[in-house]
Design a protein around this motif. Structure first.
Motif, PDB file in Angstrom:
ATOM      1  N   TRP A  52       1.001  -1.092  -0.098  1.00  0.00           N
ATOM      2  CA  TRP A  52      -0.057   0.052   0.114  1.00  0.00           C
ATOM      3  C   TRP A  52       0.759   1.188  -0.025  1.00  0.00           C
ATOM      4  O   TRP A  52       0.680   2.329  -0.460  1.00  0.00           O
ATOM      5  CB  TRP A  52      -0.941   0.108   1.314  1.00  0.00           C
ATOM      6  CG  TRP A  52      -2.244  -0.780   1.057  1.00  0.00           C
ATOM      7  CD1 TRP A  52      -2.201  -2.276   1.580  1.00  0.00           C
ATOM      8  CD2 TRP A  52      -3.237  -0.630   0.418  1.00  0.00           C
ATOM      9  NE1 TRP A  52      -3.493  -2.565   1.162  1.00  0.00           N
ATOM     10  CE2 TRP A  52      -4.151  -1.699   0.497  1.00  0.00           C
ATOM     11  CE3 TRP A  52      -3.930   0.699  -0.377  1.00  0.00           C
ATOM     12  CZ2 TRP A  52      -5.483  -1.829  -0.017  1.00  0.00           C
ATOM     13  CZ3 TRP A  52      -5.081   0.352  -0.953  1.00  0.00           C
ATOM     14  CH2 TRP A  52      -5.780  -0.707  -0.781  1.00  0.00           C
ATOM     15  N   TRP A 100       1.169   3.153  -3.117  1.00  0.00           N
ATOM     16  CA  TRP A 100       0.084   3.926  -4.067  1.00  0.00           C
ATOM     17  C   TRP A 100       0.723   5.314  -4.620  1.00  0.00           C
ATOM     18  O   TRP A 100       1.215   6.034  -3.885  1.00  0.00           O
ATOM     19  CB  TRP A 100      -0.975   3.946  -3.020  1.00  0.00           C
ATOM     20  CG  TRP A 100      -2.187   4.660  -3.565  1.00  0.00           C
ATOM     21  CD1 TRP A 100      -3.094   4.172  -4.391  1.00  0.00           C
ATOM     22  CD2 TRP A 100      -2.614   5.987  -3.475  1.00  0.00           C
ATOM     23  NE1 TRP A 100      -4.044   4.960  -4.685  1.00  0.00           N
ATOM     24  CE2 TRP A 100      -3.920   6.238  -3.949  1.00  0.00           C
ATOM     25  CE3 TRP A 100      -1.978   7.114  -2.697  1.00  0.00           C
ATOM     26  CZ2 TRP A 100      -4.452   7.539  -4.251  1.00  0.00           C
ATOM     27  CZ3 TRP A 100      -2.549   8.331  -2.834  1.00  0.00           C
ATOM     28  CH2 TRP A 100      -3.850   8.404  -3.397  1.00  0.00           C
ATOM     29  N   HIS A 156      -0.874   9.065  -6.032  1.00  0.00           N
ATOM     30  CA  HIS A 156      -2.304   9.806  -5.977  1.00  0.00           C
ATOM     31  C   HIS A 156      -2.454  10.221  -7.629  1.00  0.00           C
ATOM     32  O   HIS A 156      -1.493  10.717  -8.213  1.00  0.00           O
ATOM     33  CB  HIS A 156      -2.031  11.142  -5.482  1.00  0.00           C
ATOM     34  CG  HIS A 156      -3.237  12.102  -5.248  1.00  0.00           C
ATOM     35  ND1 HIS A 156      -3.417  13.074  -6.221  1.00  0.00           N
ATOM     36  CD2 HIS A 156      -4.412  12.051  -4.522  1.00  0.00           C
ATOM     37  CE1 HIS A 156      -4.619  13.563  -6.084  1.00  0.00           C
ATOM     38  NE2 HIS A 156      -5.217  13.035  -5.021  1.00  0.00           N
ATOM     39  N   ARG A 179      -8.294   3.098  -5.864  1.00  0.00           N
ATOM     40  CA  ARG A 179      -8.887   4.302  -6.112  1.00  0.00           C
ATOM     41  C   ARG A 179      -7.865   5.222  -6.301  1.00  0.00           C
ATOM     42  O   ARG A 179      -6.637   5.215  -5.927  1.00  0.00           O
ATOM     43  CB  ARG A 179      -9.670   5.035  -4.974  1.00  0.00           C
ATOM     44  CG  ARG A 179     -11.042   4.176  -4.667  1.00  0.00           C
ATOM     45  CD  ARG A 179     -11.699   4.630  -3.397  1.00  0.00           C
ATOM     46  NE  ARG A 179     -11.760   6.293  -3.476  1.00  0.00           N
ATOM     47  CZ  ARG A 179     -12.656   6.854  -2.632  1.00  0.00           C
ATOM     48  NH1 ARG A 179     -13.387   6.271  -1.741  1.00  0.00           N
ATOM     49  NH2 ARG A 179     -12.780   7.992  -2.372  1.00  0.00           N
ATOM     50  N   ARG A 180      -8.138   6.423  -7.116  1.00  0.00           N
ATOM     51  CA  ARG A 180      -6.863   7.316  -7.809  1.00  0.00           C
ATOM     52  C   ARG A 180      -7.046   8.484  -6.768  1.00  0.00           C
ATOM     53  O   ARG A 180      -5.784   9.039  -6.585  1.00  0.00           O
ATOM     54  CB  ARG A 180      -7.318   7.974  -9.123  1.00  0.00           C
ATOM     55  CG  ARG A 180      -7.554   7.076 -10.112  1.00  0.00           C
ATOM     56  CD  ARG A 180      -7.916   7.694 -11.493  1.00  0.00           C
ATOM     57  NE  ARG A 180      -7.838   6.721 -12.485  1.00  0.00           N
ATOM     58  CZ  ARG A 180      -7.130   6.887 -13.428  1.00  0.00           C
ATOM     59  NH1 ARG A 180      -6.057   7.735 -13.708  1.00  0.00           N
ATOM     60  NH2 ARG A 180      -7.318   5.903 -14.460  1.00  0.00           N
ATOM     61  N   ASP A 181      -7.887   8.924  -5.801  1.00  0.00           N
ATOM     62  CA  ASP A 181      -7.897   9.951  -4.965  1.00  0.00           C
ATOM     63  C   ASP A 181      -7.519   9.490  -3.468  1.00  0.00           C
ATOM     64  O   ASP A 181      -6.908  10.589  -2.945  1.00  0.00           O
ATOM     65  CB  ASP A 181      -9.325  10.551  -5.159  1.00  0.00           C
ATOM     66  CG  ASP A 181     -10.436   9.537  -4.575  1.00  0.00           C
ATOM     67  OD1 ASP A 181     -10.176   8.303  -4.388  1.00  0.00           O
ATOM     68  OD2 ASP A 181     -11.654  10.035  -4.136  1.00  0.00           O
ATOM     69  N   CYS A 182      -7.286   8.292  -3.234  1.00  0.00           N
ATOM     70  CA  CYS A 182      -6.865   7.987  -1.970  1.00  0.00           C
ATOM     71  C   CYS A 182      -6.469   6.562  -1.673  1.00  0.00           C
ATOM     72  O   CYS A 182      -7.186   5.784  -2.744  1.00  0.00           O
ATOM     73  CB  CYS A 182      -7.876   8.261  -0.939  1.00  0.00           C
ATOM     74  SG  CYS A 182      -9.840   7.532  -0.879  1.00  0.00           S
ATOM     75  N   PRO A 183      -5.727   6.056  -0.947  1.00  0.00           N
ATOM     76  CA  PRO A 183      -5.212   4.671  -1.011  1.00  0.00           C
ATOM     77  C   PRO A 183      -6.291   3.768  -0.319  1.00  0.00           C
ATOM     78  O   PRO A 183      -6.160   3.213   0.619  1.00  0.00           O
ATOM     79  CB  PRO A 183      -4.064   4.670  -0.104  1.00  0.00           C
ATOM     80  CG  PRO A 183      -4.076   5.889   0.706  1.00  0.00           C
ATOM     81  CD  PRO A 183      -4.750   6.999  -0.190  1.00  0.00           C
ATOM     82  N   LEU A 184      -7.242   3.621  -0.948  1.00  0.00           N
ATOM     83  CA  LEU A 184      -8.374   2.690  -0.565  1.00  0.00           C
ATOM     84  C   LEU A 184      -8.736   1.732  -1.904  1.00  0.00           C
ATOM     85  O   LEU A 184      -8.727   2.219  -2.919  1.00  0.00           O
ATOM     86  CB  LEU A 184      -9.602   3.288  -0.170  1.00  0.00           C
ATOM     87  CG  LEU A 184      -9.403   4.153   1.085  1.00  0.00           C
ATOM     88  CD1 LEU A 184     -10.756   5.151   1.259  1.00  0.00           C
ATOM     89  CD2 LEU A 184      -9.463   3.077   2.364  1.00  0.00           C
ATOM     90  N   SER A 236     -10.917   0.254  -4.779  1.00  0.00           N
ATOM     91  CA  SER A 236     -11.990   0.572  -5.714  1.00  0.00           C
ATOM     92  C   SER A 236     -13.355   0.073  -5.494  1.00  0.00           C
ATOM     93  O   SER A 236     -13.078  -1.151  -5.047  1.00  0.00           O
ATOM     94  CB  SER A 236     -11.605   0.545  -7.136  1.00  0.00           C
ATOM     95  OG  SER A 236     -12.656   1.084  -8.135  1.00  0.00           O
TER      96      SER A 236
END
Length: 191
Positions: free
Chosen positions: A90, A93, A95, A119-124, A126
């Motif tokens: 992780w 990742w 941004h 996700r592209r906006d935060c390390p979570l 999709s």
């Protein structure tokens, strides 16, 4: 026992002579490797000029010079998409980029993995399918499959026969070439 070693030595010498006679020698191996390295540079020039973030590699028996003209070996290409960040952990990742997390467990065969879309906006992880190659696994994770639906459609459109040939991870419309699609990963796995 000594006669076995002598017979093996004689066999090795005869085999070396035959291999040399059909053109497999140090000079030819070096020449073929140099030729295919130059071809690799040439096929990457258009991508560099268009500012595409892809790298193409030629690999396998042609570049290793482990084939001869009579064998009719195919040419193996690896097309690497450098726009996608593939992470083993992780902490890698990035941004704003398309991110994939490498998933392995005790049931995953060696040199295989699953790629989970992040996700592209935060390390979570999709939570929604983004493309035709995305599937949801039994744990609800979005996994990128190796079906390459868009690539199959494109190949069928450009194939003279309409056929697609698959050899392992390779997909092509011409049996003289094997094309493998890949993503770049900055880290090396433990294996």
């Amino acid at each position: 026992m000594a006669s076995d070693r002598e017979s093996e030595r004689l066999f090795s010498l005869r085999l070396s002579r035959v291999i040399g006679d059909i053109g497999v020698n140090r000079w030819m191996i070096a020449r073929r490797r140099k030729t295919y390295l130059r071809r690799e540079i040439i096929i990457n020039v258009p991508a560099m000029l268009r500012d595409c973030n892809n790298t193409n590699y030629i690999f396998g028996s042609q570049t290793e010079a482990t084939t001869t003209a009579g064998m009719e070996s195919d040419t193996d290409f690896l097309h690497c998409d450098n726009t996608v960040c593939v992470a083993l952990d992780w902490c890698y990742w990035q941004h704003g980029k398309s991110n994939l997390l490498v998933l392995k467990n005790e049931l995953t065969p060696p040199q295989h993995c699953y790629l989970q879309r992040l996700r592209r906006d935060c390390p979570l992880p999709s939570e929604q399918l983004e493309g035709p190659d995305d599937v949801q696994d039994v744990d609800g994770r979005i996994i990128v499959s190796n079906t390459r639906v868009k690539r199959q459609d494109l190949l069928q459109q450009h194939s003279v026969s309409g056929e697609i040939f698959r050899h392992g991870p390779s997909m092509t419309s011409d049996e003289k070439f094997d094309h493998v699609q890949a993503y770049h990963c900055d880290q090396l796995p433990k294996e």
